[in-house]
Structure formats: C-alpha cells, structure tokens
Design a protein around this motif. Structure first.
Motif, PDB file in Angstrom:
ATOM      1  N   THR A 139     -50.277   8.340  15.527  1.00  0.00           N
ATOM      2  CA  THR A 139     -50.103   7.865  16.909  1.00  0.00           C
ATOM      3  C   THR A 139     -50.136   6.342  17.042  1.00  0.00           C
TER       4      THR A 139
ATOM      5  N   GLU B  48     -39.442  12.530  32.791  1.00  0.00           N
ATOM      6  CA  GLU B  48     -40.477  12.509  31.744  1.00  0.00           C
ATOM      7  C   GLU B  48     -40.006  11.828  30.461  1.00  0.00           C
TER       8      GLU B  48
ATOM      9  N   GLU C 202     -38.654  10.436  24.946  1.00  0.00           N
ATOM     10  CA  GLU C 202     -39.355  11.616  25.477  1.00  0.00           C
ATOM     11  C   GLU C 202     -40.782  11.720  24.921  1.00  0.00           C
ATOM     12  N   ASN C 203     -40.917  11.641  23.570  1.00  0.00           N
ATOM     13  CA  ASN C 203     -42.282  11.826  23.055  1.00  0.00           C
ATOM     14  C   ASN C 203     -43.169  10.610  23.324  1.00  0.00           C
TER      15      ASN C 203
ATOM     16  N   TYR D 251     -43.352   9.338  26.195  1.00  0.00           N
ATOM     17  CA  TYR D 251     -43.945   9.687  27.495  1.00  0.00           C
ATOM     18  C   TYR D 251     -45.205  10.539  27.291  1.00  0.00           C
ATOM     19  N   HIS D 252     -45.189  11.392  26.279  1.00  0.00           N
ATOM     20  CA  HIS D 252     -46.393  12.202  25.980  1.00  0.00           C
ATOM     21  C   HIS D 252     -47.521  11.315  25.455  1.00  0.00           C
ATOM     22  N   THR D 253     -47.144  10.312  24.637  1.00  0.00           N
ATOM     23  CA  THR D 253     -48.145   9.347  24.152  1.00  0.00           C
ATOM     24  C   THR D 253     -48.782   8.627  25.342  1.00  0.00           C
ATOM     25  N   TYR D 254     -47.936   8.275  26.306  1.00  0.00           N
ATOM     26  CA  TYR D 254     -48.388   7.578  27.518  1.00  0.00           C
ATOM     27  C   TYR D 254     -49.347   8.457  28.332  1.00  0.00           C
ATOM     28  N   GLN D 255     -48.963   9.731  28.509  1.00  0.00           N
ATOM     29  CA  GLN D 255     -49.819  10.660  29.265  1.00  0.00           C
ATOM     30  C   GLN D 255     -51.178  10.820  28.588  1.00  0.00           C
ATOM     31  N   SER D 256     -51.147  10.884  27.276  1.00  0.00           N
ATOM     32  CA  SER D 256     -52.390  11.008  26.513  1.00  0.00           C
ATOM     33  C   SER D 256     -53.265   9.765  26.718  1.00  0.00           C
TER      34      SER D 256
END
Length: 423
Positions: free
Chosen positions: A36, A123, A183-184, A186-191
């Motif tokens: 990450t 997203e 896209e992924n 954005y998941h790093t950001y949400q985390s």
C-alpha cells in the motif's frame, strides 16, 4: 505503546508570534505495508491537484492565490511502524492583513475540500492526474536506482530487516506503480479516511482553544476511534555482525554499517545517544569526519545518522575501491574507542553545542516544529524545548561511553567493484 485520540482526532496547537504565517498539517498514519505504500504515495500527490469544487490545476491554483498566495504541499514518511501521509497548508496570518478576511477558516475549508471532497467520479480519481503522478513517481524512484549511495543504504536495510516494509522507501517501489489505477486508488483513499489515525497540527500566532474548536468543526472525522499502536521494526535473526559484500559498476565503494542502539526516543538514554551520534559522525567536527576522511583520506564522504524513534544508527560512506578493508577496520576501531571512553571532554561539549544549536534552528521553521510536536506522540509527557536543552547539557562522558558499550554492530554492507561485474 497506545495513544487514544480524543473525538477520533489528535489536535495540537503551537501558538507563537515568530511567524507572519500560519501552518496547518494533517497527518494520516496507517500500518506500513509494502503493497500500500506506493499507492498512498501517489494518493498524496493526486489529492493536492484538484477538488470537486476546483476541478483543475488552474482553478485550484487560482483559489490558492486568492488566499494571499497560500501554499499546499504533501509528502510521505515513515514513523515507527507506520506509513504517514502529511498534507500542509501555509497561509498568511489574518492578523497581519488590513482587511478582515477570515483567512484561517478559508484555509481550513480548502483543506476540507481537498481531503474530503476530492475530484472523484464514479468511485474513481481523475485518470489524467493519476497517470501523471504515476509517471512522476516512476521517474523519481528510477533515479534512485542510479544513485549508488541510496541503493547501498536500502540494501543495508534489507539485510538488517529482511522482508519488513521498514526496508523500503516511504514513497514506495517501482514494481507496484503499474498496479495502481484510478479505481483502486479510490479504495486506498477510502481506507485512509476510515482506518488511519489522524493528527492535526497548527503553528502560528493563533488562539489555541479557538483553533481546536474550528478544526473539530471543519474536520469532522468519521473514522473509528482507535488507539495508535506504535512498534519499532525488529532485526531479523542472523549472526552479528553479519558482513555482506556485493558488486556493481561503481566509481567508489559504498561501506555502510548498521548498529542497534540500546534505547529509543523517549527513553532516558536517548539524550546520550544523540550526543554519541554527533561525536561519532553526525557533524564535520565528528571523529569519523576527522579521522577517516581528513587525517587518513580513506573516504570521500562519511557520516553517521540515527533513527532514534526505532533505535538504530547507520554509518554511510563512500571510499576508494582500493581502501575498502582499511576504511572498514578504521570505522569499527573508532567506535570501539568510543566504547572505551577514548574521546575528549572538548569533543563532548562541542557535540552538545551543535545539537542545541540545531534544535534552536528548528524552532525557526514551522514544519520542523510540527515534526517535533508529532514526535511527542511517542512520549507520556511532552518535552519542551528548554527540557530537551537541559537534558542534552547534562549528558556526561560516562553516559556516552555507557550507551556506546551497549550499542551492537549488526551489519556491515559493502558495495564495490569486482566480483561478477568485472568478468
């Protein structure tokens, strides 16, 4: 060690009339993870490019210029076993403006937009910005591959710490960059928003209680409240000292040493360790600089540095290829002399003066003050500047000798010419 954030957020304000500016920093801390770190590094740069409200570089820059030339920056770093993304905003203190613009609140609003309302559609982050930042990071990391000093230091860390993510640069690894997508990311950001420990620091001519209240209002973090657990990365099992020699096309050999210190920042012995490092190789007045570089002309460059938060000291040097063995033996011998107390009171006093002078200089830079405030997370009781200076002044020759005796040489790493490269 655990730190319980209040209201999910750790806020520290340093009121000072030294600066005409106010600096706000937000730090997001997550467990260090090889996979990450690269994505988080890219994220830190994408977030300061544009927001939903200011959807392009140009519009965002215009907004900053309207805040009297406010300046936004971001960077990543390592802190104990955590990976940290820091966002900073520096703006003119409104007390020094002739009009009554509520500049501090506008600054908080800008940070809030930047971090909590980024340029995201369906997203996914903006494809162009992600592509650009991936290319910039690739270029940056590839330039390190050509930097033999940097590579040899990373190799030393790899032999000391094995597969632990501590051995990597905080900005990540080239190999992971192609896997980052709009896209992924954005998941790093949400985390980051949901799982990271967040700390906010403000330095400037401000009222502490007012600022804390404003920060809580603007940065309504919905992250789950959890204790920040901080551990030091551990050495992998091996014989001590382990010696590694590797070969490459180098103009000068790199000899690096990794030592395990007996204490970390926050322990009573920390101040003696700081003085030990300064005497050994922390400054041009140091033993390594004088003995190895000046007197014996064994090294083009040599210095020691400490990672006090984790309890390690590193000696990094560039030497003539034909002087590797002599230089290696000399560094080891000079440290053994320290362990036997073979250094003068003058060296001790000079090292203390240099440390105190550097500490005082750091008080002239808001970003250094923020790092000092952040280091206090590691302490049960925050250390004031006067307390630190007093502790440094009280370090004796016996204190330095004692921590030197307890310091263990863990790894010697040499990168030089020869071997397979010369065939």
């Amino acid at each position: 060690m655990n730190i319980e954030p209040q209201n999910n957020i750790h806020i520290k304000v340093m009121p000072t009339s030294k600066f005409k500016t106010t600096t706000i920093a937000l730090k997001f801390m997550a467990p260090m993870d090889s996979e990450t770190m690269t994505a988080r590094s890219i994220l830190s740069k994408v977030l300061i490019r544009a927001t939903k409200q200011w959807p392009s570089d140009k519009v965002f820059s215009k907004e900053l210029s309207q805040l009297y030339g406010a300046y936004v920056n971001s960077y990543v770093s390592k802190f104990k076993d955590k990976h940290v993304i820091t966002f900073t905003l520096e703006l003119v203190n409104e007390k020094y403006l002739t009009d009554k613009t509520p500049l501090f609140e506008k600054g908080l609003n800008l940070l809030k937009e930047m971090i909590w309302n980024p340029l995201v559609n369906d997203e996914a982050f903006d494809e162009t910005f992600v592509t650009q930042e991936k290319a910039l990071l690739t270029k940056k990391l590839q330039s390190i591959v050509d930097n033999k000093s940097q590579i040899s230091f990373l190799n030393l860390l790899q032999y000391m710490f094995g597969e632990q993510p501590y051995r990597h640069l905080s900005s990540g690894q080239v190999d992971y960059i192609p896997h980052v997508t709009a896209e992924n990311l954005y998941h790093t950001y949400q985390s980051m928003l949901q799982d990271d420990f967040c700390a906010v620091y403000v330095v400037g001519n401000v009222d502490e209680q007012t600022v804390k209240s404003q920060v809580n209002t603007y940065f309504n973090l919905n992250s789950k409240s959890y204790a920040l657990s901080l551990e030091a990365p551990q050495l992998q099992e091996h014989q001590r000292p382990q010696e590694i020699e590797e070969y490459d096309e180098v103009d000068q050999a790199k000899i690096n040493f990794g030592y395990k210190l007996p204490a970390t920042f926050g322990d009573t012995q920390y101040f003696a360790i700081a003085v030990l490092n300064m005497i050994f190789g922390g400054d041009p007045s140091s033993i390594l600089f004088n003995e190895v570089r000046e007197k014996q002309s064994l090294a083009y460059s040599i210095h020691s540095q400490i990672d006090a938060k984790n309890g390690y000291m590193f000696v990094l040097s560039g030497v003539s290829v034909d002087k590797v063995q002599t230089a290696k033996e000399t560094v080891i011998k000079e440290f053994e002399k320290l362990q036997q107390g073979q250094f003068s009171e003058d060296k001790l006093e000079l090292a203390k003066k240099v440390i105190i002078s550097q500490r005082q200089e750091s008080q002239d830079r808001p970003k250094s003050m923020i790092e000092i405030l952040n280091n206090n997370i590691l302490l049960d009781e925050p250390l004031t500047e006067s307390m630190i200076i007093k502790e440094i002044q009280q370090v004796t020759k016996e204190d330095v000798t004692e921590v030197a005796k307890q310091t263990i040489l863990d790894t010697v790493y040499v990168l030089t010419q020869g071997g397979e490269q010369s065939e």
